[in-house]
Enzyme design. Structure first.
Site, PDB file in Angstrom:
ATOM      1  N   GLU A  58      -2.718  26.442 -23.606  1.00 38.59           N
ATOM      2  CA  GLU A  58      -3.300  25.595 -22.564  1.00 38.59           C
ATOM      3  C   GLU A  58      -4.810  25.650 -22.715  1.00 38.59           C
ATOM      4  O   GLU A  58      -5.393  26.739 -22.839  1.00 38.59           O
ATOM      5  CB  GLU A  58      -2.913  26.080 -21.158  1.00 38.59           C
ATOM      6  CG  GLU A  58      -3.589  25.223 -20.063  1.00 38.59           C
ATOM      7  CD  GLU A  58      -3.231  25.615 -18.627  1.00 38.59           C
ATOM      8  OE1 GLU A  58      -2.562  26.661 -18.431  1.00 38.59           O
ATOM      9  OE2 GLU A  58      -3.640  24.882 -17.712  1.00 38.59           O
ATOM     10  N   ASN A 116      -5.359  19.921 -18.994  1.00 39.39           N
ATOM     11  CA  ASN A 116      -5.293  19.629 -17.560  1.00 39.39           C
ATOM     12  C   ASN A 116      -5.973  18.304 -17.242  1.00 39.39           C
ATOM     13  O   ASN A 116      -7.055  18.022 -17.748  1.00 39.39           O
ATOM     14  CB  ASN A 116      -6.000  20.735 -16.770  1.00 39.39           C
ATOM     15  CG  ASN A 116      -5.224  22.035 -16.803  1.00 39.39           C
ATOM     16  OD1 ASN A 116      -4.227  22.191 -16.107  1.00 39.39           O
ATOM     17  ND2 ASN A 116      -5.668  22.960 -17.638  1.00 39.39           N
ATOM     18  N   GLU A 236       3.502  30.634 -15.463  1.00 42.67           N
ATOM     19  CA  GLU A 236       2.157  31.149 -15.746  1.00 42.67           C
ATOM     20  C   GLU A 236       1.930  32.384 -14.870  1.00 42.67           C
ATOM     21  O   GLU A 236       2.661  32.612 -13.912  1.00 42.67           O
ATOM     22  CB  GLU A 236       1.097  30.073 -15.460  1.00 42.67           C
ATOM     23  CG  GLU A 236       0.972  29.729 -13.994  1.00 42.67           C
ATOM     24  CD  GLU A 236      -0.082  28.678 -13.657  1.00 42.67           C
ATOM     25  OE1 GLU A 236      -0.572  27.972 -14.560  1.00 42.67           O
ATOM     26  OE2 GLU A 236      -0.398  28.568 -12.460  1.00 42.67           O
TER      27      GLU A 236
HETATM   28  P1  C2E Z   1      -4.330  26.072 -13.652  1.00 45.04           P
HETATM   29  O1  C2E Z   1      -4.147  24.823 -14.444  1.00 45.04           O
HETATM   30  O2  C2E Z   1      -3.266  26.426 -12.679  1.00 45.04           O
HETATM   31  O3  C2E Z   1      -4.551  27.204 -14.744  1.00 45.04           O
HETATM   32  C1  C2E Z   1      -4.052  28.520 -14.649  1.00 45.04           C
HETATM   33  C2  C2E Z   1      -5.118  29.497 -14.199  1.00 45.04           C
HETATM   34  O4  C2E Z   1      -4.536  30.793 -14.137  1.00 45.04           O
HETATM   35  C3  C2E Z   1      -6.309  29.614 -15.154  1.00 45.04           C
HETATM   36  O5  C2E Z   1      -7.485  29.837 -14.363  1.00 45.04           O
HETATM   37  C4  C2E Z   1      -5.959  30.865 -15.953  1.00 45.04           C
HETATM   38  O6  C2E Z   1      -7.088  31.516 -16.533  1.00 45.04           O
HETATM   39  C5  C2E Z   1      -5.301  31.716 -14.891  1.00 45.04           C
HETATM   40  N1  C2E Z   1      -4.361  32.689 -15.444  1.00 45.04           N
HETATM   41  C6  C2E Z   1      -3.683  32.623 -16.617  1.00 45.04           C
HETATM   42  N2  C2E Z   1      -2.895  33.705 -16.785  1.00 45.04           N
HETATM   43  C7  C2E Z   1      -3.063  34.486 -15.687  1.00 45.04           C
HETATM   44  C8  C2E Z   1      -2.499  35.762 -15.279  1.00 45.04           C
HETATM   45  O7  C2E Z   1      -1.674  36.378 -15.957  1.00 45.04           O
HETATM   46  N3  C2E Z   1      -2.904  36.236 -14.060  1.00 45.04           N
HETATM   47  C9  C2E Z   1      -3.804  35.580 -13.285  1.00 45.04           C
HETATM   48  N4  C2E Z   1      -4.158  36.129 -12.111  1.00 45.04           N
HETATM   49  N5  C2E Z   1      -4.352  34.370 -13.641  1.00 45.04           N
HETATM   50  C10 C2E Z   1      -3.978  33.838 -14.827  1.00 45.04           C
HETATM   51  P2  C2E Z   1      -8.872  29.130 -14.715  1.00 45.04           P
HETATM   52  O8  C2E Z   1      -9.025  29.071 -16.199  1.00 45.04           O
HETATM   53  O9  C2E Z   1      -9.920  29.762 -13.886  1.00 45.04           O
HETATM   54  O10 C2E Z   1      -8.657  27.623 -14.227  1.00 45.04           O
HETATM   55  C11 C2E Z   1      -8.558  27.312 -12.860  1.00 45.04           C
HETATM   56  C12 C2E Z   1      -8.105  25.895 -12.656  1.00 45.04           C
HETATM   57  O11 C2E Z   1      -9.107  24.966 -13.082  1.00 45.04           O
HETATM   58  C13 C2E Z   1      -6.876  25.509 -13.477  1.00 45.04           C
HETATM   59  O12 C2E Z   1      -5.726  26.011 -12.837  1.00 45.04           O
HETATM   60  C14 C2E Z   1      -6.976  23.999 -13.503  1.00 45.04           C
HETATM   61  O13 C2E Z   1      -6.451  23.442 -12.316  1.00 45.04           O
HETATM   62  C15 C2E Z   1      -8.467  23.783 -13.515  1.00 45.04           C
HETATM   63  N6  C2E Z   1      -8.916  23.460 -14.889  1.00 45.04           N
HETATM   64  C16 C2E Z   1      -9.168  24.322 -15.918  1.00 45.04           C
HETATM   65  N7  C2E Z   1      -9.584  23.642 -17.020  1.00 45.04           N
HETATM   66  C17 C2E Z   1      -9.566  22.319 -16.689  1.00 45.04           C
HETATM   67  C18 C2E Z   1      -9.885  21.110 -17.407  1.00 45.04           C
HETATM   68  O14 C2E Z   1     -10.244  21.089 -18.597  1.00 45.04           O
HETATM   69  N8  C2E Z   1      -9.779  19.934 -16.706  1.00 45.04           N
HETATM   70  C19 C2E Z   1      -9.354  19.898 -15.408  1.00 45.04           C
HETATM   71  N9  C2E Z   1      -9.289  18.704 -14.804  1.00 45.04           N
HETATM   72  N10 C2E Z   1      -9.047  21.006 -14.712  1.00 45.04           N
HETATM   73  C20 C2E Z   1      -9.140  22.211 -15.341  1.00 45.04           C
HETATM   74 CA    CA Z   2      -1.144  26.686 -11.825  1.00 42.93          CA
HETATM   75 CA    CA Z   3      -2.726  23.919 -15.760  1.00 44.39          CA
END
Ligand code: C2E
Ligand code: CA
Ligand code: CA
Ligand code: CA
Length: 278
Positions: A58, A116, A236
């Site tokens: 991802e 995403n 996830e």
């Molecule tokens: P999401 O799509 O639900 O992504 C999963 C989030 O969970 C990611 O946070 C990831 O780093 C985190 N995660 C993964 N494995 C674990 C784990 O084992 N434990 C815990 N506690 N967390 C875990 P991140 O990277 O901070 O991203 C937050 C949100 O930002 C994402 O949630 C998504 O909605 C958004 N996002 C990230 N990149 C993009 C992008 O390129 N475009 C758009 N539109 N939204 C994005």
């Molecule tokens: Ca999610």
């Molecule tokens: Ca996602």
């Protein structure tokens, strides 16, 4: 023990520091950052829970700003409310496709890549007509890309044009994933409205699965729902072997979480993947 480990984004201590020292930035910093390619996709592996093999990644965007790595939760709301989601999405997609070419050159097996999408302005983005040229440039097929859609888009009647934009992506052969499944943003009703190929169980349930009977029930019923609909099921937030084992025995297809790896820059992901395969 903590001091002996390299600090990565999963450590609570890092999260706390990030929370209490929110980086300060102006809208113009974001605009400049978009022009200067400071918004970089990192990649988190997804594992086939049946075979243990690497399934895909991802893409998760990070902002390299002022010597720091800024997490999406602190800048995405600003980006979304200032109509900057189009340039952000395009830079993430293009850098991701570039990376896929490099992984191929490094000899990695073909990966399924998830990107995403924010529901905001999806219709203006017109991805279905932009993607073919990009795919040709990087020699990628649509079936290699899954678009993860989070927001309440499908339930919002006014959003018909965004709904159409997503359906057009599916018609072009891209896969669609219903992200954050089980939360208020994403539910059963959405499954009816869009041609999804995948359900992605929200990490809030996976993290609490072994301590909360309600979370356990939500995870299990999501998996069985995916089964009945014939779509892929992704969990996830897998942080421990115990949770992994539970998901394997419940029949979940794909797993993602800190147990395997946090998200990594493209070149570090290559190293991770090579070591993982050995
Ligand atoms: P999401 O799509 O639900 O992504 C999963 C989030 O969970 C990611 O946070 C990831 O780093 C985190 N995660 C993964 N494995 C674990 C784990 O084992 N434990 C815990 N506690 N967390 C875990 P991140 O990277 O901070 O991203 C937050 C949100 O930002 C994402 O949630 C998504 O909605 C958004 N996002 C990230 N990149 C993009 C992008 O390129 N475009 C758009 N539109 N939204 C994005
Ligand atoms: Ca999610
Ligand atoms: Ca996602
Ligand atoms: Ca989310």
């Amino acid at each position: 023990a903590l001091l002996l480990q390299p600090l990565t984004e999963q450590h609570d201590i890092v999260k706390q520091i990030q929370k209490h020292h929110q980086p300060e930035f102006l809208l113009s910093d974001i605009e400049k950052g978009l022009k200067n390619k400071e918004f970089i996709p990192y990649f988190q592996p997804q594992i086939n829970l049946t075979t243990g093999h690497l399934h895909g990644v991802e893409a998760l965007v990070r902002w390299h700003y002022g010597g720091k790595v800024v997490m999406p939760d602190s800048f995405l709301p600003v980006i979304e409310s200032n109509q900057l989601i189009l340039p952000l999405t395009l830079t993430v997609i293009e850098q991701t496709l570039e990376q896929m070419l490099r992984w191929q050159q490094a000899g990695l097996p073909e990966l399924q890549v998830s990107v995403n999408l924010s529901a905001a302005y999806l219709d203006q983005l017109n991805l279905a007509s932009l993607m073919p040229d990009l795919l040709k440039k990087y020699a990628v097929r649509p079936e290699q890309i899954t678009f993860e859609i989070t927001e309440r888009i499908a339930l919002d009647g006014e959003n018909q044009s965004s709904l159409d934009a997503i359906t057009r992506l599916r018609l072009k052969g891209f896969y669609l994933s219903l992200d954050d499944f089980g939360t208020g943003y994403s539910s059963l009703a959405q499954l009816n409205q869009l041609p999804f190929n995948e359900i992605k169980i929200d990490k809030s349930f996976v993290l609490r699965m072994l301590s909360s009977p309600i979370s356990e029930a939500i995870v299990k019923s999501s998996i069985s729902l995916a089964r009945q609909l014939g779509v892929r099921c992704v969990a996830e937030g897998i942080e421990t072997r115990e949770i992994e084992e539970f998901l394997v025995s419940s029949g979940c297809d794909i797993g993602q979480g800190y147990l395997y790896s946090p998200s990594l820059p493209g070149s570090r992901f290559t190293e991770w993947a090579i070591t993982y395969q050995e």
